[in-house]
Enzyme design. Structure first.
Site, PDB file in Angstrom:
ATOM      1  N   GLU A  25      12.696   3.076   2.992  1.00  0.00           N
ATOM      2  CA  GLU A  25      11.514   3.566   3.799  1.00  0.00           C
ATOM      3  C   GLU A  25      12.329   3.381   5.237  1.00  0.00           C
ATOM      4  OE1 GLU A  25       9.076   5.242   3.185  1.00  0.00           O
ATOM      5  OE2 GLU A  25       8.499   4.330   1.171  1.00  0.00           O
ATOM      6  N   PHE A  33       0.577  -1.088   0.267  1.00  0.00           N
ATOM      7  CA  PHE A  33       0.054   0.105   0.014  1.00  0.00           C
ATOM      8  C   PHE A  33       0.811   1.255  -0.063  1.00  0.00           C
ATOM      9  CE2 PHE A  33      -2.609   3.144   2.380  1.00  0.00           C
ATOM     10  CZ  PHE A  33      -3.410   3.483   1.340  1.00  0.00           C
ATOM     11  N   GLY A  34       0.563   2.089  -0.933  1.00  0.00           N
ATOM     12  CA  GLY A  34       1.317   3.388  -0.981  1.00  0.00           C
ATOM     13  C   GLY A  34       0.376   4.572  -0.671  1.00  0.00           C
ATOM     14  N   TYR A  35       0.714   5.371   0.019  1.00  0.00           N
ATOM     15  CA  TYR A  35       0.044   6.630   0.606  1.00  0.00           C
ATOM     16  C   TYR A  35       0.657   7.955   0.101  1.00  0.00           C
ATOM     17  CZ  TYR A  35       3.287   6.899   4.398  1.00  0.00           C
ATOM     18  OH  TYR A  35       4.432   6.700   5.132  1.00  0.00           O
ATOM     19  N   GLY A  36       1.812   8.038  -0.119  1.00  0.00           N
ATOM     20  CA  GLY A  36       2.495   9.122  -0.410  1.00  0.00           C
ATOM     21  C   GLY A  36       3.227   9.124  -2.051  1.00  0.00           C
ATOM     22  N   SER A  37       4.556   9.429  -1.866  1.00  0.00           N
ATOM     23  CA  SER A  37       5.124   9.314  -3.262  1.00  0.00           C
ATOM     24  C   SER A  37       5.043   8.075  -3.916  1.00  0.00           C
ATOM     25  CB  SER A  37       6.440   9.856  -3.034  1.00  0.00           C
ATOM     26  OG  SER A  37       7.256   9.056  -2.343  1.00  0.00           O
TER      27      SER A  37
END
Length: 258
Positions: free
Chosen positions: A153, A76-80
Site C-alpha cells: 500500500e 480492514f480490506g475494502y478493495g482487492s
C-alpha cells in the site's frame, strides 16, 4: 505513530498500491484538478528488487501500521484486499466501517493511466460508510503480514495507515458487545498530489472509460472490482452505478469508432 512523508517525488510513482459503494462523499469537489507538471520523469517508474514480502520494498521503510505488541491485529480490506489478502490470517469477518467510504479518489499514473492521461483507482475517503472484510492476524504472523501490507500500500504515500473502529456484521457466534472492534486500514491522504477530489458521476465515468495504463484499461479495473463486490453480496452501490455509466460510455465510443 510517526506519519511518513507523503510526497517523495522520486519514489512517488514507482507503482500505485496493489489494485485494489459508497455513501455520497462528504468533502470538497473539483473537476480534474490533476496537473501533468506534478509528475517526475519516467525513470521513477522502475521497480526495485522484491523484499522478503515478495513485493518491491516500500520507499517509506519499515511499516508503521498501528497495532499492540503481543496481541492479534485486525486489518480492514475494502478493495482487492477483500478477495486477495496475500497474507496469513486466522479469522475473517464481514464488517462495516463508518466515517469513510470507498471511492475512485486516487489518480493512477502507471497501472491504469499515464502521467499525461491519469486513470483512477480506489481509496477510502472521508464521509459515509463502507462494507468490507476484517482479517485477524495472529501475533506470530504480524511482522511479515504487516510489512507485506506496508509494501503493498505504501508505494507513493497517497495512503496513510489509520486505526479505525468496525462493526462486525457476520458474527453469529459473538455477543453484541464484542461486535465492535478496532482495526487498521489505509485511508487516502487528501494532501497528496495523487488525491482526486470528488468528480461528477459523468466526469468520473468518462475518465475511467477512456484511460489505459500498463495493466490495461481503467474500465477493466472498475468492472472487476464491481464483479468481486457483487460476488461478496455487496450490491447496488455507487460503484455499481458508476460501472453502468462507464459501460454505456464505452459502448457509445465503440459504436462511433466503427
Amino acid at each position: 505513530m510517526r506519519r511518513p512523508a507523503a510526497r517523495h517525488r522520486s519514489a512517488a510513482l514507482q507503482r500505485e498500491a496493489a489494485e485494489p459503494e459508497s455513501q455520497k462523499a462528504i468533502g470538497p469537489t473539483a473537476e480534474l484538478c490533476y496537473q501533468p507538471s506534478m509528475i517526475a520523469d519516467d525513470a521513477a517508474l522502475s521497480d526495485p528488487p522484491p523484499s522478503d514480502t515478495g513485493l518491491p520494498p516500500s520507499p517509506f521503510g519499515t511499516h508503521q501500521i498501528p497495532h499492540r505488541s503481543g496481541e492479534p491485529v485486525w486489518v480492514f480490506g475494502y478493495g482487492s484486499l477483500m478477495w486477495n489478502p496475500g497474507f496469513r490470517f486466522v479469522d475473517r469477518r464481514d464488517a462495516t466501517l463508518y466515517g469513510y467510504h470507498r471511492r475512485f479518489c486516487v489518480y493512477s499514473f502507471r497501472y491504469r493511466g499515464t502521467p499525461e492521461a491519469p486513470g483512477l483507482v480506489l481509496g477510502l475517503d472521508r464521509g459515509g460508510s463502507c462494507r468490507g472484510v476484517a482479517f485477524k492476524i495472529a501475533p506470530e504472523d504480524k511482522p511479515l503480514a504487516l510489512q507485506y501490507l506496508w509494501d503493498r500500500e505504501m508505494v507513493n504515500g497517497v495512503y496513510r495507515p489509520t486505526e479505525v473502529r468496525l462493526r462486525i456484521t457476520s458474527a453469529p457466534d459473538w455477543n453484541h458487545e464484542h461486535s465492535v472492534i478496532d482495526a487498521s486500514t489505509f485511508v487516502v491522504d487528501r494532501d497528496h498530489q495523487q488525491y482526486c477530489p470528488e468528480l461528477s458521476p459523468d466526469t468520473a465515468a468518462t475518465l475511467i472509460a477512456t484511460r489505459r495504463g500498463q495493466n490495461g484499461p481503467n474500465a477493466d479495473y472498475l468492472l472487476n472490482t464491481v464483479a468481486h463486490l457483487t460476488a461478496a453480496g455487496i450490491t447496488n452501490t455507487a460503484l455499481h452505478r458508476l460501472a453502468a455509466r462507464v459501460t454505456a460510455i464505452s459502448t457509445e465510443l465503440d459504436t462511433h469508432s466503427d
